[in-house]
Enzyme design. Structure first.
Site, mmCIF file in Angstrom:
data_model
loop_
_atom_site.group_PDB
_atom_site.id
_atom_site.type_symbol
_atom_site.label_atom_id
_atom_site.label_comp_id
_atom_site.label_asym_id
_atom_site.label_seq_id
_atom_site.Cartn_x
_atom_site.Cartn_y
_atom_site.Cartn_z
ATOM 1 N N HIS A 1 -28.580 4.609 19.803
ATOM 2 C CA HIS A 1 -27.461 4.638 18.849
ATOM 3 C C HIS A 1 -26.403 5.633 19.319
ATOM 4 O O HIS A 1 -25.210 5.386 19.192
ATOM 5 C CB HIS A 1 -27.970 5.023 17.453
ATOM 6 C CG HIS A 1 -28.796 3.933 16.840
ATOM 7 N ND1 HIS A 1 -28.410 3.234 15.728
ATOM 8 C CD2 HIS A 1 -29.983 3.407 17.208
ATOM 9 C CE1 HIS A 1 -29.321 2.334 15.437
ATOM 10 N NE2 HIS A 1 -30.298 2.416 16.321
ATOM 11 N N ASP B 1 -22.636 5.077 11.823
ATOM 12 C CA ASP B 1 -23.665 4.130 12.225
ATOM 13 C C ASP B 1 -24.159 3.361 11.001
ATOM 14 O O ASP B 1 -24.520 3.963 9.982
ATOM 15 C CB ASP B 1 -24.816 4.950 12.838
ATOM 16 C CG ASP B 1 -25.812 4.093 13.575
ATOM 17 O OD1 ASP B 1 -26.251 3.069 13.008
ATOM 18 O OD2 ASP B 1 -26.151 4.450 14.714
ATOM 19 N N THR C 1 -24.772 -1.111 15.824
ATOM 20 C CA THR C 1 -25.145 -0.955 17.237
ATOM 21 C C THR C 1 -25.902 -2.170 17.763
ATOM 22 O O THR C 1 -26.283 -2.195 18.924
ATOM 23 C CB THR C 1 -26.032 0.291 17.435
ATOM 24 O OG1 THR C 1 -27.198 0.137 16.634
ATOM 25 C CG2 THR C 1 -25.310 1.567 17.081
ATOM 26 N N GLN D 1 -29.947 4.732 33.829
ATOM 27 C CA GLN D 1 -30.159 3.280 33.937
ATOM 28 C C GLN D 1 -28.946 2.541 34.506
ATOM 29 O O GLN D 1 -29.081 1.593 35.273
ATOM 30 C CB GLN D 1 -30.526 2.731 32.560
ATOM 31 C CG GLN D 1 -30.806 1.246 32.561
ATOM 32 C CD GLN D 1 -31.577 0.800 31.349
ATOM 33 O OE1 GLN D 1 -32.707 1.189 31.132
ATOM 34 N NE2 GLN D 1 -30.964 -0.026 30.529
ATOM 35 N N HIS E 1 -37.088 -4.735 27.849
ATOM 36 C CA HIS E 1 -37.543 -4.998 26.473
ATOM 37 C C HIS E 1 -36.418 -5.663 25.662
ATOM 38 O O HIS E 1 -36.628 -6.035 24.522
ATOM 39 C CB HIS E 1 -37.982 -3.700 25.818
ATOM 40 C CG HIS E 1 -36.869 -2.714 25.538
ATOM 41 N ND1 HIS E 1 -35.844 -2.434 26.423
ATOM 42 C CD2 HIS E 1 -36.608 -1.937 24.445
ATOM 43 C CE1 HIS E 1 -35.033 -1.546 25.897
ATOM 44 N NE2 HIS E 1 -35.470 -1.222 24.688
ATOM 45 N N ASN F 1 -28.627 -2.202 23.919
ATOM 46 C CA ASN F 1 -27.832 -1.525 24.951
ATOM 47 C C ASN F 1 -28.237 -1.991 26.344
ATOM 48 O O ASN F 1 -27.381 -2.275 27.179
ATOM 49 C CB ASN F 1 -28.000 -0.007 24.851
ATOM 50 C CG ASN F 1 -27.454 0.528 23.550
ATOM 51 O OD1 ASN F 1 -26.255 0.519 23.339
ATOM 52 N ND2 ASN F 1 -28.337 0.949 22.656
ATOM 53 N N SER F 2 -29.540 -2.086 26.570
ATOM 54 C CA SER F 2 -30.010 -2.531 27.894
ATOM 55 C C SER F 2 -29.518 -3.946 28.173
ATOM 56 O O SER F 2 -29.098 -4.263 29.291
ATOM 57 C CB SER F 2 -31.535 -2.488 27.958
ATOM 58 O OG SER F 2 -31.979 -1.156 27.845
ATOM 59 N N GLU G 1 -25.840 -3.820 28.934
ATOM 60 C CA GLU G 1 -25.620 -3.182 30.239
ATOM 61 C C GLU G 1 -25.910 -4.184 31.352
ATOM 62 O O GLU G 1 -25.139 -4.315 32.308
ATOM 63 C CB GLU G 1 -26.511 -1.937 30.374
ATOM 64 C CG GLU G 1 -26.055 -0.792 29.476
ATOM 65 C CD GLU G 1 -27.106 0.302 29.275
ATOM 66 O OE1 GLU G 1 -28.136 0.300 29.986
ATOM 67 O OE2 GLU G 1 -26.896 1.173 28.402
ATOM 68 N N ASP H 1 -34.873 -5.953 17.054
ATOM 69 C CA ASP H 1 -33.924 -7.010 17.426
ATOM 70 C C ASP H 1 -34.192 -7.616 18.803
ATOM 71 O O ASP H 1 -33.529 -8.574 19.202
ATOM 72 C CB ASP H 1 -32.493 -6.440 17.402
ATOM 73 C CG ASP H 1 -32.317 -5.270 18.370
ATOM 74 O OD1 ASP H 1 -33.315 -4.569 18.649
ATOM 75 O OD2 ASP H 1 -31.190 -5.047 18.838
HETATM 76 N N1 UDP Z 1 -31.815 4.389 29.369
HETATM 77 C C1 UDP Z 1 -31.579 5.285 30.374
HETATM 78 N N2 UDP Z 1 -32.585 5.538 31.236
HETATM 79 C C2 UDP Z 1 -33.795 4.938 31.180
HETATM 80 C C3 UDP Z 1 -34.019 4.003 30.148
HETATM 81 C C4 UDP Z 1 -32.990 3.748 29.251
HETATM 82 O O1 UDP Z 1 -30.488 5.853 30.503
HETATM 83 O O2 UDP Z 1 -34.640 5.249 32.027
HETATM 84 C C5 UDP Z 1 -30.712 4.121 28.395
HETATM 85 C C6 UDP Z 1 -30.156 2.739 28.566
HETATM 86 O O3 UDP Z 1 -29.127 2.735 29.538
HETATM 87 C C7 UDP Z 1 -29.679 2.404 27.155
HETATM 88 C C8 UDP Z 1 -30.573 3.254 26.252
HETATM 89 O O4 UDP Z 1 -31.206 4.213 27.081
HETATM 90 O O5 UDP Z 1 -28.333 2.798 27.005
HETATM 91 C C9 UDP Z 1 -31.656 2.435 25.571
HETATM 92 O O6 UDP Z 1 -31.104 1.675 24.555
HETATM 93 P P1 UDP Z 1 -31.670 0.244 24.189
HETATM 94 O O7 UDP Z 1 -30.857 -0.265 23.046
HETATM 95 O O8 UDP Z 1 -31.716 -0.631 25.366
HETATM 96 O O9 UDP Z 1 -33.166 0.499 23.779
HETATM 97 P P2 UDP Z 1 -33.872 1.502 22.718
HETATM 98 O O10 UDP Z 1 -34.076 2.784 23.434
HETATM 99 O O11 UDP Z 1 -32.942 1.639 21.542
HETATM 100 O O12 UDP Z 1 -35.133 0.792 22.412
#
Ligand code: UDP
Length: 465
Positions: A27, A121, A143, A344, A359, A363-364, A367, A383
């Site tokens: 977030h 948020d 988000t 990442q 997963h 965000n992933s 990206e 989600d």
């Molecule tokens: N991320 C990162 N390094 C890692 C794993 C994840 O910087 O080794 C970042 C990734 O780029 C993303 C965030 O952590 O911006 C994870 O958000 P996401 O919504 O994908 O998953 P959540 O952590 O909320 O389950």
């Protein structure tokens, strides 16, 4: 409106914004990135996180270019993990968060800084109430994807009955593909073990009608059918992808990292290892900041990775490390690198990366779409299941790894899915689609792109009041 301006002619006025994020990496990242866009366009931003997170970020080599202030979640010393339950955490976050947010706004007002609006948020609808007390305009930032929010909205209004059970009939929502139970967010599926999180996502909509704008981290071209389907019911404006500018339009200088990291990076190790691998030969595996896999699933994934001949870089957070099978390090030898966290975006954009086993956190997913990396979707919860459906069936930039009857993705399935995406023939279509979305995502946030125009419109309206 040109960059750096959210002022109009002689009535030049700097928009003063408060941005309040929910305390989780997934977030903070998009809200911080959105704040950088606003700041770049000339708005004054004050970014707000919980005191615990502020005091416990190991890295900030690219700190945000605006002040970061804190509120309390009632757990200043230990954060979320020190709460007796998830509901206790959210109750205290709302109670102590509201009080300390009021104090913060008052303190700033007394110091001569009057905010025009609060961007908050969607997971924290109580921020809207605090904002209204001070006469601020309100912008709810969601988000997650438009599709996922639309599903929750339908559940909130009782137009989809939750929990959803496995049924012959698929769920139909205007603008969306027919959805089975497995495509729905896990929080509205029958058997969901986290009713408190279901309440959180559904209660986001309790006061949305009072918000001046609803925005979400997506872009029009990606979800235009969903958005058109929503049109007659409610109006959400996509303003994403909110990803550091270096990976999109490059209009913001030195914007290569989100800038508020809750985990320690291992940039040099990853970079060096990836530099020594051939082009498009590495499978990147990461499950975000929160998902916890079962021991059995970790084992299957580990041996699945060794079954292909590809290299792999696998992020295994410290809390997951004990689940790695014995002898795995020996078996993988120099074909694999395990790190507890990485940057990442840097990894995804490295030319050695051929696909992303993910997963499907939002965000992933965004990206990977923005950088043009094909995906193997292994959704875990919330989600992610719905995101995986869209990745495979709508955007067609990946495959979803099927579960067996015990709910596990077996090692041969892991290997088969990776092969399908990396394969020279089979993966061609997926790579073509990935390249298409990459271009559209970058264009959306670039000058005069769909998201860029929306942000300008919101700022212009804030200036004119
Ligand atoms: N991320 C990162 N390094 C890692 C794993 C994840 O910087 O080794 C970042 C990734 O780029 C993303 C965030 O952590 O911006 C994870 O958000 P996401 O919504 O994908 O998953 P959540 O952590 O909320 O389950």
């Amino acid at each position: 409106m040109a960059d750096g301006e959210c002022k109009t002619g002689n009535n030049a006025k700097k928009v003063n914004l408060l941005v309040v994020t929910y305390p989780a990496q997934g977030h903070i990242n998009p809200l911080l990135q959105f704040s950088k866009r606003l700041h770049h366009k000339g708005a004054a931003v004050t970014f707000v996180v919980t005191k615990f997170l502020f005091n416990n970020q190991p890295n900030s080599d690219h700190p945000p270019p605006f002040p970061v202030e804190t509120i309390s979640d009632g757990h200043d010393a230990g954060g979320f993990l020190s709460a007796v339950s998830i509901s206790d955490y959210h109750d205290r976050l709302k109670h102590d968060g509201s009080q300390t947010l009021r104090d913060l706004i008052r303190r700033k007002e007394n110091a001569g800084r009057r905010f025009d609006a609060v961007v908050y948020d969607g997971f924290m609808p109580w921020v809207l109430d605090v904002g209204k007390e001070f006469g601020l305009r309100t912008v709810a930032y969601f988000t997650q994807s438009c599709a996922v929010n639309n599903i929750y909205y339908h559940v909130y209004r009782g137009e989809i009955k939750a929990p959803v059970v496995a049924a012959e009939e698929e769920i139909r929502i205007a603008g969306m593909p027919p959805l089975t139970m497995a495509d729905m967010p896990s929080l509205v599926q029958v058997g969901n073990p986290y009713p408190v999180f279901s309440d959180l996502v559904i209660n986001q909509f309790g006061n949305v009608e009072e918000a001046d704008w609803l925005i979400c981290n997506s872009f029009y071209e990606l979800e235009h059918q969903v958005l058109e389907g929503m049109e007659n019911k409610w109006n959400m404006k996509p303003i994403g992808p909110n990803i550091p500018s270096f990976y999109t339009d490059k209009r913001i200088d030195n914007d290569r990292d989100y800038g508020f990291n809750l985990f320690k990076m291992n940039n040099e190790v990853c970079q060096k290892w990836l530099d020594a691998r051939p082009k498009a030969a590495v499978v990147f595996v990461a499950f975000g900041s929160y998902a916890a896999l079962s021991v059995e699933q970790m084992e299957e994934l580990a041996w699945g990775l060794t079954q292909t001949n590809f290299f792999f870089l696998w992020v295994v957070r410290e809390t997951e490390a004990a689940k790695i099978p014995a002898k795995f390090a020996e078996a993988m030898a120099d074909r694999g690198l395990l790190v507890p966290w990485c940057r990442q975006l840097d990894v995804l954009s490295h030319e050695s990366i051929g696909c992303f086993v993910t997963h499907c956190g939002w965000n992933s997913t965004l990206e990977a779409l923005t950088i043009g990396v094909p995906m193997v979707a292994m959704p875990q919860w919330t989600d992610q299941t719905t995101n995986a459906k869209f990745v495979t069936d709508i955007w067609k930039t990946g495959v979803r790894a099927p579960l067996d009857d015990a709910g596990i993705v077996r090692r041969t399935t892991v290997a088969d899915c990776i092969l399908k995406v990396m394969d020279d023939d089979g993966g061609t279509e997926i790579r073509k689609n990935a390249a298409k979305w990459e271009e559209l995502a970058k264009r959306a946030v670039d000058r005069d792109g769909s998201s860029d125009r929306t942000v300008d419109e919101i700022l212009a309206q804030l200036v004119s009041v």
